[in-house]
Structure formats: C-alpha cells, structure tokens
Design a protein around this motif. Structure first.
Motif, PDB file in Angstrom:
ATOM      1  N   THR A 210       1.448 -23.154 -26.020  1.00  0.00           N
ATOM      2  CA  THR A 210       2.693 -22.549 -25.557  1.00  0.00           C
ATOM      3  C   THR A 210       2.412 -21.307 -24.732  1.00  0.00           C
ATOM      4  N   ARG A 211       3.155 -21.140 -23.631  1.00  0.00           N
ATOM      5  CA  ARG A 211       3.007 -19.941 -22.806  1.00  0.00           C
ATOM      6  C   ARG A 211       3.562 -18.705 -23.500  1.00  0.00           C
ATOM      7  N   PHE A 212       4.297 -18.895 -24.585  1.00  0.00           N
ATOM      8  CA  PHE A 212       4.764 -17.757 -25.377  1.00  0.00           C
ATOM      9  C   PHE A 212       3.574 -16.999 -25.958  1.00  0.00           C
ATOM     10  N   SER A 213       2.488 -17.701 -26.212  1.00  0.00           N
ATOM     11  CA  SER A 213       1.268 -17.125 -26.786  1.00  0.00           C
ATOM     12  C   SER A 213       0.308 -16.770 -25.665  1.00  0.00           C
ATOM     13  N   ILE A 214       0.129 -15.465 -25.414  1.00  0.00           N
ATOM     14  CA  ILE A 214      -0.701 -14.979 -24.318  1.00  0.00           C
ATOM     15  C   ILE A 214      -1.937 -14.301 -24.907  1.00  0.00           C
ATOM     16  N   SER A 215      -3.076 -14.819 -24.562  1.00  0.00           N
ATOM     17  CA  SER A 215      -4.329 -14.279 -25.093  1.00  0.00           C
ATOM     18  C   SER A 215      -4.664 -12.935 -24.456  1.00  0.00           C
ATOM     19  N   HIS A 216      -4.828 -11.909 -25.296  1.00  0.00           N
ATOM     20  CA  HIS A 216      -5.199 -10.570 -24.861  1.00  0.00           C
ATOM     21  C   HIS A 216      -6.709 -10.412 -24.996  1.00  0.00           C
ATOM     22  N   ARG A 217      -7.430 -10.461 -23.884  1.00  0.00           N
ATOM     23  CA  ARG A 217      -8.891 -10.307 -23.855  1.00  0.00           C
ATOM     24  C   ARG A 217      -9.639 -11.441 -24.558  1.00  0.00           C
ATOM     25  N   GLY A 218      -8.997 -12.570 -24.783  1.00  0.00           N
ATOM     26  CA  GLY A 218      -9.630 -13.666 -25.514  1.00  0.00           C
ATOM     27  C   GLY A 218      -9.053 -13.731 -26.915  1.00  0.00           C
ATOM     28  N   ALA A 219      -9.887 -13.468 -27.911  1.00  0.00           N
ATOM     29  CA  ALA A 219      -9.433 -13.418 -29.304  1.00  0.00           C
ATOM     30  C   ALA A 219     -10.175 -12.286 -30.008  1.00  0.00           C
ATOM     31  N   PRO A 220      -9.997 -11.033 -29.546  1.00  0.00           N
ATOM     32  CA  PRO A 220     -10.882  -9.937 -29.962  1.00  0.00           C
ATOM     33  C   PRO A 220     -10.681  -9.418 -31.379  1.00  0.00           C
TER      34      PRO A 220
ATOM     35  N   GLY B  15      -1.209 -20.339 -24.111  1.00  0.00           N
ATOM     36  CA  GLY B  15      -0.883 -21.006 -22.862  1.00  0.00           C
ATOM     37  C   GLY B  15      -1.247 -20.196 -21.645  1.00  0.00           C
ATOM     38  N   ILE B  16      -1.498 -18.891 -21.849  1.00  0.00           N
ATOM     39  CA  ILE B  16      -1.911 -17.982 -20.791  1.00  0.00           C
ATOM     40  C   ILE B  16      -3.059 -17.150 -21.346  1.00  0.00           C
ATOM     41  N   ILE B  17      -4.146 -17.023 -20.585  1.00  0.00           N
ATOM     42  CA  ILE B  17      -5.313 -16.290 -21.070  1.00  0.00           C
ATOM     43  C   ILE B  17      -5.718 -15.236 -20.044  1.00  0.00           C
ATOM     44  N   GLU B  18      -6.033 -14.037 -20.541  1.00  0.00           N
ATOM     45  CA  GLU B  18      -6.255 -12.866 -19.707  1.00  0.00           C
ATOM     46  C   GLU B  18      -7.716 -12.662 -19.316  1.00  0.00           C
ATOM     47  N   CYS B  19      -7.903 -12.176 -18.094  1.00  0.00           N
ATOM     48  CA  CYS B  19      -9.166 -11.575 -17.667  1.00  0.00           C
ATOM     49  C   CYS B  19      -8.822 -10.203 -17.101  1.00  0.00           C
ATOM     50  N   ASP B  20      -9.327  -9.149 -17.728  1.00  0.00           N
ATOM     51  CA  ASP B  20      -9.214  -7.808 -17.140  1.00  0.00           C
ATOM     52  C   ASP B  20     -10.259  -7.708 -16.052  1.00  0.00           C
ATOM     53  N   VAL B  21      -9.831  -7.409 -14.840  1.00  0.00           N
ATOM     54  CA  VAL B  21     -10.707  -7.509 -13.674  1.00  0.00           C
ATOM     55  C   VAL B  21     -11.193  -6.137 -13.213  1.00  0.00           C
ATOM     56  N   THR B  22     -12.499  -6.006 -13.103  1.00  0.00           N
ATOM     57  CA  THR B  22     -13.096  -4.813 -12.515  1.00  0.00           C
ATOM     58  C   THR B  22     -14.262  -5.258 -11.633  1.00  0.00           C
ATOM     59  N   PHE B  23     -15.035  -4.314 -11.086  1.00  0.00           N
ATOM     60  CA  PHE B  23     -16.075  -4.711 -10.143  1.00  0.00           C
ATOM     61  C   PHE B  23     -17.408  -4.038 -10.436  1.00  0.00           C
ATOM     62  N   THR B  24     -18.465  -4.725 -10.010  1.00  0.00           N
ATOM     63  CA  THR B  24     -19.834  -4.249 -10.187  1.00  0.00           C
ATOM     64  C   THR B  24     -20.239  -3.366  -9.006  1.00  0.00           C
ATOM     65  N   LYS B  25     -21.475  -2.882  -9.055  1.00  0.00           N
ATOM     66  CA  LYS B  25     -21.995  -2.032  -7.982  1.00  0.00           C
ATOM     67  C   LYS B  25     -21.965  -2.751  -6.641  1.00  0.00           C
ATOM     68  N   ASP B  26     -22.176  -4.075  -6.671  1.00  0.00           N
ATOM     69  CA  ASP B  26     -22.138  -4.853  -5.435  1.00  0.00           C
ATOM     70  C   ASP B  26     -20.786  -5.539  -5.234  1.00  0.00           C
ATOM     71  N   ARG B  27     -19.757  -4.976  -5.841  1.00  0.00           N
ATOM     72  CA  ARG B  27     -18.354  -5.342  -5.614  1.00  0.00           C
ATOM     73  C   ARG B  27     -17.988  -6.752  -6.074  1.00  0.00           C
ATOM     74  N   GLU B  28     -18.730  -7.296  -6.998  1.00  0.00           N
ATOM     75  CA  GLU B  28     -18.380  -8.591  -7.556  1.00  0.00           C
ATOM     76  C   GLU B  28     -17.385  -8.388  -8.706  1.00  0.00           C
ATOM     77  N   LEU B  29     -16.391  -9.248  -8.773  1.00  0.00           N
ATOM     78  CA  LEU B  29     -15.343  -9.099  -9.784  1.00  0.00           C
ATOM     79  C   LEU B  29     -15.775  -9.757 -11.091  1.00  0.00           C
ATOM     80  N   VAL B  30     -15.643  -9.005 -12.188  1.00  0.00           N
ATOM     81  CA  VAL B  30     -16.040  -9.475 -13.510  1.00  0.00           C
ATOM     82  C   VAL B  30     -14.937  -9.155 -14.522  1.00  0.00           C
ATOM     83  N   CYS B  31     -15.016  -9.788 -15.680  1.00  0.00           N
ATOM     84  CA  CYS B  31     -14.010  -9.597 -16.732  1.00  0.00           C
ATOM     85  C   CYS B  31     -14.486  -8.564 -17.745  1.00  0.00           C
ATOM     86  N   ARG B  32     -13.893  -7.390 -17.714  1.00  0.00           N
ATOM     87  CA  ARG B  32     -14.138  -6.311 -18.666  1.00  0.00           C
ATOM     88  C   ARG B  32     -12.836  -5.544 -18.835  1.00  0.00           C
ATOM     89  N   HIS B  33     -12.564  -5.057 -20.040  1.00  0.00           N
ATOM     90  CA  HIS B  33     -11.312  -4.341 -20.265  1.00  0.00           C
ATOM     91  C   HIS B  33     -11.241  -3.034 -19.485  1.00  0.00           C
TER      92      HIS B  33
END
Length: 421
Positions: A78-88, A108-126
């Motif tokens: 169900t989209r009512f259940s939204i995963s915050h950072r996975g299942a932390p 039904g919806i799962i989160e990726c907190d998006v930030t970037f590395t030194k070489d500007r690649e997007l990764v999932c970190r809070h």
C-alpha cells in the motif's frame, strides 16, 4: 521458461545499473526471484508480529476491535505505507537490506535521501555528513584520514567526535564502505568504540551486512520491487556552488534527471525537500515531477507553527500540493485530553494541501511520552499501543495521504485494515 527468462533479463539490467561484475549474477538472480513485484508475480507481503503486538497494547475499544478483526486478512502493498530510510528501526538505514525489508513489509513508496560525493555522484545517505555515525568509515584508515574532522577521542569532559561527509570521498571510495546502525559512543577512545552507539531499543541483529547504494542503484532496486519512490534532496553541507559551478539548481535537476534517464514515470516519483526553493524549481522546470513534489516542513517546536501557517497560502499559490510536517505538528489535545487535529493540520487542509507526516516508529517503546515526535501530546502517550492511537487520528481525522515509517509493517497493517490504496 518465460518466467526464468524474465528474471535473467531483469538480473542483467540490475547488474548493469549497479555496475556489478557478472560474477555476482547468482546473488542478483536470488534478489530478483524474491523481489519481482510488478515484473512477473506479486510480492508476498509479510509484516511480522510487531503490528499484532501493538494492537494487543491498545485499550479495549472500537480501534482495537477493528484492527484485531483484520488479524487474518491477506495483506498487500500500500502507498499509505512509506518507507523512511528503508527499515532503520532494525536495519542499517539506506542499505539494500533495509530496502528489501521495507518492500517485504508492504511499503508502496520507498525513500532515498539524496546527497553527493566529491565527484558529484548522487548516493543515498540521510545527511551529507553522517558517514561517521552510519557507516564504518572511521575503521578504514585511508578513508578516515579524508574526513572533514577526523576522529577525536573523548578526553575528560569532552566527548568523542568526528565529521565524515560523502563530499570528502569519491564514489569509488564510497563503495568501500558498509552501512551500520546509526549511532555513536560519546565516551569512545578508539574509532571502534565510537561505532558502538545503537539505541538499546533497536538491534544489531541485521548489521552484519549493510550494502550502500547510489541513487541510480536505488532506482534499479525499486523497479525490481515494483514500488513508487520518494527521493529527498538533502541540504548540501558544503558551500554552493560546489567546486565553482555545481549550483543548487543543477543539484536539484541532477536528481530528477536520474529518474528520467531510467525511464521512470513521474507518477511513481514523490520528490521531497526541506528547501522550498527546490520544490518551486521542480514545479517550474520539471512540472510532471513537481506536480507531486513534497514540501517538507521544518517545524521543530511550537513556536515554529504560526509562521508555518502563515506561509501556506503563498506555497499553495505557487503550485505546491503536498506538505510533510512531523507527526507532532499535526496533532494536539482538546480540553478533555483527547488527541485531535492541530490548528496547523486544519490550516493545511483549508489551503487544499495533501499531507504526509513523518516519522512513525522512530520513538522507541513510547513509555517516556514519545519525545520529539509526540511533544504536542506527550502527556497521553503511555506505551507502544499509542502508535496506532496517533496513526488513527492522523488517518481518520487529519486525513493524511500516507505516512513515513521506520518500520513499514506497522503502517502496512493499518493501511490494509482500513483499505488504503
């Protein structure tokens, strides 16, 4: 034969997207086999014993009776259940293992907190600068030496400290890290001791592995689950424009471009940000994605609510459709001590917004009033069953679209019982 061929094709696509060697094909075939929702067969949703335990903690009444009556109901995603950072609550956040747990629990919806590395690649970190508390970076000397603030041991009354950011390292170096349960030991005298700070009500049972992911990898994994996605553009902890030309606008666009490159429908993406200008940027420049962009509300204390209410008409006039405040800001106590919608919640609805609160199951056993997330109603928060008491008010009285949760099974069970989409 067709099902096997489909799994092989998806496994190959995942391997390419994740930039993994084909020698890992067997492991990924197993992943595809168990997470083929939306591709070949529906996922068998299992929420485990926790929702049933929480229901048992409720006082006798209509809510408990309703939830208990659903105890043998077949559960679906169900989209009512939204995963915050996975299942932390139990898994290291923003890891493959945590995402798998969230999908298995029916998010039904799962989160990726998006930030970037030194070489500007997007990764999932809070947070761009949380590697010292959410990964093993301090135990890898070559990478620890690159941290913004290397580890400093506790000394007398001064606690141990460190600051390690994704922008301190390249993507190749990021891939050397392993996720761990978020926490640190302020009394540590060694990096290894510093790693041990997991709250007592969480667990280390699933921290033997912690596979970190890039945004591109997250998208591929979510496609294998067949779920919607909610990326949050995190605040840059380095001066912007980064490296002279990486502006905030380019950062916001780069995140959306990742979904466009993967061919993901905007209807499956719920982009978020605490920075309202990011939301306005998406509405103007990527309207298909901006249509359901989520404006996160940074309201930490009651004094923040009057200006938050005052800002609502202007946000609505500029096209914002979804607001996401913390749980406490949406609820209050009436004269009889009953939990009811807050003035802020009523103002949000009056201005025509949809609402997604954060974050359920982030407050332990609720035997101490619930802390930050329940500060507006702490006097009536007495124990674990109050997760469902509060969720019911949010759902039936406030009228939320869905809810972020650190343990999606709790929201999945409620959403199925009350027939949420």
């Amino acid at each position: 034969m067709m099902l096997k061929r489909q799994r092989q094709l998806l496994a190959t696509a995942l391997l390419a997207a994740l930039a993994l060697p084909m020698g890992d094909a067997a492991a990924f075939d197993e992943l595809v086999e168990s997470n083929s929702a939306g591709f070949s067969k529906p996922l068998n949703v299992q929420v485990g014993p926790r929702p049933y335990y929480l229901v048992d903690q409720l006082q006798n009444g209509p809510l408990k009776s309703k939830l208990k009556a659903c105890s043998e109901k077949h559960l679906t995603r169900t989209r009512f259940s939204i995963s915050h950072r996975g299942a932390p609550m139990q898994f290291p956040e923003h890891t493959v293992e945590g995402y798998q747990a969230a999908a298995r629990m029916g998010a039904g919806i799962i989160e990726c907190d998006v930030t970037f590395t030194k070489d500007r690649e997007l990764v999932c970190r809070h947070d761009q600068c949380d590697l010292h508390t959410t990964t093993n970076i301090l135990t890898i000397p070559a990478l620890a030496a690159k941290c913004t603030q290397p580890f400093t041991p506790a000394n007398g009354g001064t606690p141990a400290s460190a600051t390690c950011c994704t922008s301190d390292i390249t993507l190749a170096e990021f891939r050397l890290l392993k996720g761990k349960m978020d926490g640190f030991n302020p009394n540590a005298t060694t990096p290894e001791e510093y790693q041990n700070g997991t709250p007592s009500w969480r667990t280390e049972a699933y921290s033997a592995t912690g596979t970190l992911v890039t945004l591109k990898e997250h998208i591929a994994l979510m496609n294998s689950f067949g779920v919607n996605m909610t990326p949050e553009l995190k605040e840059a902890r380095v001066p912007m424009p980064y490296q002279g030309d990486f502006t905030q606008e380019k950062y916001a666009q780069k995140m959306i471009d990742a979904y466009k490159a993967a061919g993901v429908s905007p209807k499956r993406v719920w982009a978020q940000s605490f920075n309202i200008n990011d939301i306005y940027y998406w509405i103007k420049n990527e309207p298909a994605f901006g249509k359901q962009a989520v404006a996160l509300a940074e309201t930490d204390v009651p004094a923040d609510l009057p200006p938050a209410i005052a800002a609502l008409p202007g946000m609505r006039a500029k096209g914002v459709q979804i607001v996401a405040p913390p749980i406490w800001a949406l609820i209050a106590l009436d004269g009889s001590g009953k939990i009811v919608p807050s003035a802020y919640a009523n103002a949000i609805k009056q201005n025509g917004f949809k609402i997604i609160p954060w974050s359920l199951e982030r407050s332990g056993p609720l035997t101490d009033g619930g802390g930050y997330y329940y500060q507006s109603v702490s006097s009536v928060i007495k124990g674990p069953g109050d997760y469902y008491n509060v969720l019911d008010v949010l759902s039936s009285k406030v009228g939320i679209l869905g809810i972020f949760s650190d343990w999606p099974g709790t929201a999945t069970y409620y959403g199925n019982c009350f027939n949420k989409p």
